[in-house]
Write a protein that holds these residues in place. Structure first.
Motif, PDB file in Angstrom:
ATOM      1  N   ASP A  25      27.844  22.814  41.935  1.00 22.76           N
ATOM      2  CA  ASP A  25      26.455  23.252  41.933  1.00 22.76           C
ATOM      3  C   ASP A  25      25.634  22.484  42.966  1.00 22.76           C
ATOM      4  O   ASP A  25      25.672  21.258  43.011  1.00 22.76           O
ATOM      5  N   LEU A  26      24.877  23.231  43.760  1.00 27.28           N
ATOM      6  CA  LEU A  26      23.982  22.640  44.748  1.00 27.28           C
ATOM      7  C   LEU A  26      22.582  22.669  44.152  1.00 27.28           C
ATOM      8  O   LEU A  26      21.964  23.724  44.040  1.00 27.28           O
ATOM      9  N   ASP A  27      22.102  21.494  43.757  1.00 26.90           N
ATOM     10  CA  ASP A  27      20.829  21.422  43.051  1.00 26.90           C
ATOM     11  C   ASP A  27      20.078  20.148  43.441  1.00 26.90           C
ATOM     12  O   ASP A  27      20.418  19.493  44.425  1.00 26.90           O
ATOM     13  N   PHE A  28      19.081  19.808  42.651  1.00 25.97           N
ATOM     14  CA  PHE A  28      18.235  18.639  42.926  1.00 25.97           C
ATOM     15  C   PHE A  28      19.057  17.362  43.104  1.00 25.97           C
ATOM     16  O   PHE A  28      18.753  16.527  43.951  1.00 25.97           O
ATOM     17  N   ASP A  29      20.097  17.215  42.310  1.00 24.53           N
ATOM     18  CA  ASP A  29      20.913  15.998  42.360  1.00 24.53           C
ATOM     19  C   ASP A  29      21.881  15.971  43.535  1.00 24.53           C
ATOM     20  O   ASP A  29      22.211  14.901  44.039  1.00 24.53           O
ATOM     21  N   THR A  30      22.379  17.143  43.950  1.00 26.60           N
ATOM     22  CA  THR A  30      23.433  17.175  44.968  1.00 26.60           C
ATOM     23  C   THR A  30      22.954  17.567  46.360  1.00 26.60           C
ATOM     24  O   THR A  30      23.649  17.287  47.339  1.00 26.60           O
ATOM     25  N   ALA A  31      21.798  18.188  46.485  1.00 26.35           N
ATOM     26  CA  ALA A  31      21.290  18.602  47.806  1.00 26.35           C
ATOM     27  C   ALA A  31      21.176  17.421  48.782  1.00 26.35           C
ATOM     28  O   ALA A  31      21.544  17.563  49.957  1.00 26.35           O
ATOM     29  N   PRO A  32      20.713  16.240  48.333  1.00 31.02           N
ATOM     30  CA  PRO A  32      20.672  15.108  49.268  1.00 31.02           C
ATOM     31  C   PRO A  32      22.055  14.725  49.799  1.00 31.02           C
ATOM     32  O   PRO A  32      22.182  14.281  50.941  1.00 31.02           O
ATOM     33  N   GLU A  33      23.095  14.928  48.995  1.00 27.80           N
ATOM     34  CA  GLU A  33      24.453  14.629  49.447  1.00 27.80           C
ATOM     35  C   GLU A  33      24.878  15.586  50.560  1.00 27.80           C
ATOM     36  O   GLU A  33      25.576  15.181  51.501  1.00 27.80           O
ATOM     37  N   LEU A  34      24.470  16.849  50.453  1.00 31.42           N
ATOM     38  CA  LEU A  34      24.752  17.807  51.522  1.00 31.42           C
ATOM     39  C   LEU A  34      24.054  17.368  52.810  1.00 31.42           C
ATOM     40  O   LEU A  34      24.658  17.363  53.888  1.00 31.42           O
ATOM     41  N   LEU A  35      22.794  16.997  52.702  1.00 28.76           N
ATOM     42  CA  LEU A  35      22.050  16.548  53.885  1.00 28.76           C
ATOM     43  C   LEU A  35      22.697  15.306  54.500  1.00 28.76           C
ATOM     44  O   LEU A  35      22.819  15.213  55.728  1.00 28.76           O
ATOM     45  N   ASP A  36      23.138  14.368  53.666  1.00 30.77           N
ATOM     46  CA  ASP A  36      23.804  13.154  54.161  1.00 30.77           C
ATOM     47  C   ASP A  36      25.120  13.491  54.860  1.00 30.77           C
ATOM     48  O   ASP A  36      25.414  12.946  55.931  1.00 30.77           O
ATOM     49  N   ALA A  37      25.917  14.386  54.260  1.00 34.58           N
ATOM     50  CA  ALA A  37      27.206  14.766  54.859  1.00 34.58           C
ATOM     51  C   ALA A  37      26.988  15.463  56.196  1.00 34.58           C
ATOM     52  O   ALA A  37      27.718  15.211  57.166  1.00 34.58           O
ATOM     53  N   ALA A  38      25.976  16.312  56.276  1.00 33.61           N
ATOM     54  CA  ALA A  38      25.678  16.999  57.534  1.00 33.61           C
ATOM     55  C   ALA A  38      25.192  16.005  58.586  1.00 33.61           C
ATOM     56  O   ALA A  38      25.583  16.094  59.761  1.00 33.61           O
ATOM     57  N   THR A  39      24.385  15.058  58.188  1.00 35.70           N
ATOM     58  CA  THR A  39      23.896  14.026  59.111  1.00 35.70           C
ATOM     59  C   THR A  39      25.055  13.206  59.658  1.00 35.70           C
ATOM     60  O   THR A  39      25.123  12.913  60.857  1.00 35.70           O
ATOM     61  N   ARG A  40      26.004  12.835  58.796  1.00 32.96           N
ATOM     62  CA  ARG A  40      27.180  12.073  59.236  1.00 32.96           C
ATOM     63  C   ARG A  40      28.047  12.902  60.199  1.00 32.96           C
ATOM     64  O   ARG A  40      28.530  12.387  61.206  1.00 32.96           O
ATOM     65  N   ALA A  41      28.232  14.199  59.870  1.00 28.17           N
ATOM     66  CA  ALA A  41      29.030  15.057  60.753  1.00 28.17           C
ATOM     67  C   ALA A  41      28.373  15.169  62.122  1.00 28.17           C
ATOM     68  O   ALA A  41      29.050  15.106  63.161  1.00 28.17           O
ATOM     69  N   ARG A  42      27.071  15.291  62.130  1.00 31.02           N
ATOM     70  CA  ARG A  42      26.365  15.381  63.417  1.00 31.02           C
ATOM     71  C   ARG A  42      26.417  14.059  64.167  1.00 31.02           C
ATOM     72  O   ARG A  42      26.535  14.039  65.388  1.00 31.02           O
ATOM     73  N   ALA A  43      26.341  12.955  63.459  1.00 36.09           N
ATOM     74  CA  ALA A  43      26.454  11.641  64.098  1.00 36.09           C
ATOM     75  C   ALA A  43      27.842  11.451  64.711  1.00 36.09           C
ATOM     76  O   ALA A  43      27.992  10.718  65.690  1.00 36.09           O
ATOM     77  N   ASP A  44      28.839  12.133  64.135  1.00 37.61           N
ATOM     78  CA  ASP A  44      30.203  12.081  64.667  1.00 37.61           C
ATOM     79  C   ASP A  44      30.423  13.082  65.793  1.00 37.61           C
ATOM     80  O   ASP A  44      31.562  13.306  66.212  1.00 37.61           O
ATOM     81  N   GLY A  45      29.352  13.739  66.252  1.00 42.90           N
ATOM     82  CA  GLY A  45      29.453  14.643  67.390  1.00 42.90           C
ATOM     83  C   GLY A  45      29.575  16.113  67.076  1.00 42.90           C
ATOM     84  O   GLY A  45      29.857  16.912  67.961  1.00 42.90           O
ATOM     85  N   CYS A  46      29.377  16.489  65.827  1.00 40.97           N
ATOM     86  CA  CYS A  46      29.475  17.899  65.445  1.00 40.97           C
ATOM     87  C   CYS A  46      28.074  18.499  65.328  1.00 40.97           C
ATOM     88  O   CYS A  46      27.433  18.413  64.274  1.00 40.97           O
ATOM     89  N   ALA A  47      27.609  19.090  66.398  1.00 35.43           N
ATOM     90  CA  ALA A  47      26.278  19.702  66.378  1.00 35.43           C
ATOM     91  C   ALA A  47      26.294  21.016  65.612  1.00 35.43           C
ATOM     92  O   ALA A  47      25.343  21.352  64.915  1.00 35.43           O
ATOM     93  N   GLU A  48      27.391  21.780  65.734  1.00 35.94           N
ATOM     94  CA  GLU A  48      27.500  23.071  65.053  1.00 35.94           C
ATOM     95  C   GLU A  48      28.139  22.873  63.687  1.00 35.94           C
ATOM     96  O   GLU A  48      29.206  22.265  63.570  1.00 35.94           O
ATOM     97  N   LEU A  49      27.478  23.397  62.643  1.00 37.99           N
ATOM     98  CA  LEU A  49      27.974  23.260  61.272  1.00 37.99           C
ATOM     99  C   LEU A  49      28.166  24.618  60.629  1.00 37.99           C
ATOM    100  O   LEU A  49      27.289  25.480  60.714  1.00 37.99           O
ATOM    101  N   THR A  50      29.297  24.793  59.991  1.00 32.33           N
ATOM    102  CA  THR A  50      29.549  25.958  59.149  1.00 32.33           C
ATOM    103  C   THR A  50      29.590  25.446  57.723  1.00 32.33           C
ATOM    104  O   THR A  50      30.357  24.531  57.418  1.00 32.33           O
ATOM    105  N   ILE A  51      28.757  26.013  56.865  1.00 32.51           N
ATOM    106  CA  ILE A  51      28.727  25.599  55.463  1.00 32.51           C
ATOM    107  C   ILE A  51      29.400  26.696  54.652  1.00 32.51           C
ATOM    108  O   ILE A  51      28.890  27.809  54.543  1.00 32.51           O
ATOM    109  N   ASP A  52      30.568  26.366  54.121  1.00 33.33           N
ATOM    110  CA  ASP A  52      31.397  27.307  53.358  1.00 33.33           C
ATOM    111  C   ASP A  52      30.994  27.220  51.888  1.00 33.33           C
ATOM    112  O   ASP A  52      31.140  26.176  51.255  1.00 33.33           O
ATOM    113  N   LEU A  53      30.512  28.343  51.353  1.00 32.09           N
ATOM    114  CA  LEU A  53      29.959  28.372  49.998  1.00 32.09           C
ATOM    115  C   LEU A  53      30.831  29.130  49.003  1.00 32.09           C
ATOM    116  O   LEU A  53      30.367  29.436  47.899  1.00 32.09           O
TER     117      LEU A  53
END
Length: 117
Positions: A25-53
């Motif tokens: 479930d993507l909700d109030f508790d887990t949404a910040p984790e998605l943002l953190d994971a995306a930030t880390r992926a971008r910091a590792d050089g991945c500008a393009e993100l595909t979010i598989d739902l």
């Protein structure tokens, strides 16, 4: 029905492109984790993100907000794939389908409409 455990699996697909596969479930508790994971992926050089739902159970307003933050951040394109019927309806009703890159469903995407009995 048992709730699914929350997880984010990050896979590098190509140079500059990563997939974040969400389960649970993507909700109030887990949404910040998605943002953190995306930030880390971008910091590792991945500008393009595909979010598989495909494995997503529920998505509340916090999850919708996270999608919007990621897409409007200007760091690179964000594409949503595996969007189920209920989430697609929510994205349509809120007007987010027009703002987000939402991949059209294919035959292998499981319909998330459940029978009520």
């Amino acid at each position: 029905m048992r709730p699914q455990l929350w997880s984010i699996e990050v896979t590098r697909l190509a140079v500059g492109h990563a997939r974040l596969r969400l389960t649970g479930d993507l909700d109030f508790d887990t949404a910040p984790e998605l943002l953190d994971a995306a930030t880390r992926a971008r910091a590792d050089g991945c500008a393009e993100l595909t979010i598989d739902l495909v494995g997503l159970g529920l998505c509340d307003s916090s999850g919708l907000s996270a999608f919007l933050v990621l897409s409007q951040g200007g760091a690179g394109p964000v594409r949503l794939t595996g969007v189920g019927v209920r989430l697609r309806q929510l994205l349509d009703r809120t007007g987010l389908t027009e703002l987000l890159a939402v991949e059209q469903p294919t035959a292998h995407v499981i319909d998330d409409v459940r029978e009520v009995g």
